[in-house]
Design an enzyme around this catalytic site. Structure first.
Site, PDB file in Angstrom:
ATOM      1  N   SER A   1       3.050  57.674  43.210  1.00  0.00           N
ATOM      2  CA  SER A   1       2.760  56.990  41.976  1.00  0.00           C
ATOM      3  C   SER A   1       3.666  57.594  40.947  1.00  0.00           C
ATOM      4  CB  SER A   1       1.437  57.245  41.594  1.00  0.00           C
ATOM      5  OG  SER A   1       0.632  56.223  42.140  1.00  0.00           O
TER       6      SER A   1
ATOM      7  N   SER B   1       1.327  53.921  40.526  1.00  0.00           N
ATOM      8  CA  SER B   1       0.311  53.548  39.422  1.00  0.00           C
ATOM      9  C   SER B   1       0.872  54.333  38.229  1.00  0.00           C
ATOM     10  CB  SER B   1      -0.985  54.361  39.837  1.00  0.00           C
ATOM     11  OG  SER B   1      -0.828  55.564  40.207  1.00  0.00           O
TER      12      SER B   1
ATOM     13  N   LYS C   1      -0.067  59.887  31.241  1.00  0.00           N
ATOM     14  CA  LYS C   1      -0.736  58.993  31.997  1.00  0.00           C
ATOM     15  C   LYS C   1      -2.327  59.098  31.538  1.00  0.00           C
ATOM     16  CE  LYS C   1      -1.168  57.625  36.893  1.00  0.00           C
ATOM     17  NZ  LYS C   1      -0.786  57.824  38.235  1.00  0.00           N
TER      18      LYS C   1
HETATM   19  N1  GLN Z   1       0.332  53.353  45.701  1.00  0.00           N
HETATM   20  C1  GLN Z   1      -0.234  54.433  46.441  1.00  0.00           C
HETATM   21  C2  GLN Z   1      -1.714  54.092  46.476  1.00  0.00           C
HETATM   22  O1  GLN Z   1      -2.057  53.143  45.799  1.00  0.00           O
HETATM   23  C3  GLN Z   1      -0.069  55.480  45.313  1.00  0.00           C
HETATM   24  C4  GLN Z   1      -0.989  55.871  44.466  1.00  0.00           C
HETATM   25  C5  GLN Z   1      -0.655  57.306  43.774  1.00  0.00           C
HETATM   26  O2  GLN Z   1       0.142  58.090  43.903  1.00  0.00           O
HETATM   27  N2  GLN Z   1      -1.585  57.449  42.878  1.00  0.00           N
HETATM   28  O3  GLN Z   1      -2.410  54.887  46.900  1.00  0.00           O
END
Ligand code: GLN
Length: 477
Positions: free
Chosen positions: A182, A158, A83
């Site tokens: 994410s 994400s 990532k």
């Molecule tokens: N979708 C969640 C957020 O927007 C989790 C994001 C993540 O785990 N980096 O905060």
């Protein structure tokens, strides 16, 4: 034979048996990326120099004594995607954001250093929501990733690029990061395994910070065994991260009759898609038939997890992202007159809409007049949520439920509605607030062929036990 169809553990075995070379393996993945990624866009950067690294690795094998080949590190020669918020020395690290578009990492994250020490080969950097904020990868400053199972749908986020890369056969496994879901949520949407370790099980050194009290790096892979191989290679204490801790041994005695599974009634209420419920309950029933004891449990503060998360995370975001000021890293607005203008314009031009929203929310929640009412209150709720889990784990070994309320949604259907987007993580954020290990594993598909994920949650530091139980359930599916 298509070697990109092999699991990580099978490919590692193939290398040891000289069934194919590391160059064959790495080459097959780079070819797959060239062929498929135009449509999917899982990668932000692909490392052609991986071919040279593969040749070097093959040379080591060619001259190695057979005994030395048997003792090669498990990940030797394995092509892994990373990532783009995890630093790989000399390579870009954008975190999916325009503000870091031209940033090059000056060192390896601890997780990457450990991968390289094992001889793993980094294939490239994967797409993600801007600064890891989002649930669809549509907030990436560099265009969305598509779900390999249906190109009109999101891969989740994400870590959408990392999940799509594995699902499409464009990486044998990958690393993501999970602050509120994410890793697990895109794993569920793409039909792969995604594991969020205990907070601190893997060093955060070299992970671009989002919310430091919740961020954790973790593996995405084709199988539980593969995810565990990757996890084991990178876990453990680190002098660069005081929160990094040792991993405990598994306490699972492999007898399914002694396995107690808790089903939280709060995770099966209104808002859960009928097909997801059916697939998840069906998988749990298989474990029950195999002897496991299944009982309904309650997490009374579950409904407060999302509200608490969206106070605490923006608060930490507003502090962490202050370093991106147009002076030290990343995008610099060249035409500003005053220093204040440099900050304001650089940040205005560099950050995406969701990031700006969180910085504003966080600054507000932390401000003198509101700190007690919002931030402090949310921290108290966080404690109640963590205590709910502690209580439940006195009775059960593991908690099982859906990873997401519904399968992957269509591109564009939620990107204008922050609340709808936040709801995609309704079953995952509590785990981060409590610092627990959890994973998502495939549990069937919808009638239209979209993957569905089963989430398993374990007590703190029981990462190994989580893998062992998940392997037993995987063998039943
Ligand atoms: N979708 C969640 C957020 O927007 C989790 C994001 C993540 O785990 N980096 O905060």
């Amino acid at each position: 034979m298509d070697i990109t169809a092999l699991t990580l553990s099978a490919a590692a075995q193939g290398i040891r048996e000289r069934a194919f070379s590391i160059s064959d393996l790495v080459g097959a993945y780079l070819d797959a990326i060239a062929e498929k990624d135009g449509a999917i866009h899982a990668y932000l950067d692909v490392f052609e120099d991986a071919r040279e690294a593969a040749l070097e690795a093959d040379k080591k094998i060619a001259v190695a004594h057979p005994l030395d080949i048997e003792t090669l590190p498990p990940l030797f020669g394995m092509p892994i995607a990373v990532k783009d918020n995890i630093l790989v020395e000399g390579k870009q690290a954008t975190a999916g954001s325009k503000i870091l578009e031209h940033y090059t990492a000056s060192y390896d994250a601890t997780a990457i250093r450990k991968l390289k020490e094992q001889g793993a080969i980094v294939l490239g950097k994967t797409n993600m929501d801007d600064s890891a904020m989002g649930s669809s990868t549509e907030y990436s400053a560099f265009g969305p990733t598509k779900n390999p199972h249906d190109l009109t749908r999101v891969p989740g986020g994400s870590s959408g690029g990392s999940a799509a890369a594995v699902a499409a056969g464009m990486a044998i496994a990958s690393l993501g990061s999970d602050t509120g879901g994410s890793i697990r949520q895109p794993a569920a949407f793409c039909g792969v395994v995604g594991m969020k370790p205990t907070y601190g099980a893997i060093s955060r050194h070299g992970l671009i910070a989002m919310a430091s009290s919740m961020d954790v790096i973790g593996p995405l892979a084709k199988t539980i065994t593969d995810a565990e191989m990757l996890f084991s290679a990178i876990a453990g204490p680190d002098a660069f991260d005081a929160t990094a801790s040792p991993v405990k041994h598994s306490m699972f005695d492999k007898d399914m009759k002694r396995l107690r599974i808790g089903i939280p009634k709060e995770y099966f209420g209104a808002g859960l898609d009928a097909e997801v419920e059916k697939a998840v309950r069906g998988t749990i029933q298989k474990a029950e038939k195999a002897g496991a004891q299944v009982e309904e449990i309650t997490l009374p503060h579950a409904h407060l997890a999302l509200p608490a998360y969206y106070i605490i995370v923006p608060s930490e975001v507003s502090a962490n992202l202050a370093r991106l000021d147009g002076q030290r890293y990343g995008h610099h607005a060249a035409y500003a007159d005053t220093l204040y203008d440099v900050y304001a314009r650089s940040r205005d031009e560099g950050f995406g809409i969701e990031v700006k929203r969180r910085i504003m929310l966080g600054a507000y929640a932390l401000s003198a007049g509101y700190y007690d009412a919002y931030y402090l209150k949310a921290q108290k709720v966080r404690r109640l949520i963590a205590d709910d889990f502690i209580k439940v784990f006195e009775r059960v070994d593991i908690i099982a439920g859906p990873t997401t309320p519904a399968p992957a949604f269509p591109l564009g259907s939620r990107s204008n509605s922050p609340l709808e987007m936040y709801l995609a993580d309704i079953y995952t954020v509590a785990v981060n607030l409590a610092g627990l290990p959890a994973l998502s594993m495939p549990a069937g598909t919808s009638a239209t062929g979209l993957p569905i994920g089963l989430q398993l949650i374990a007590p703190r530091h029981a990462d190994k036990k989580l893998f062992d139980i998940a392997k037993r359930i995987e063998s039943l599916v």
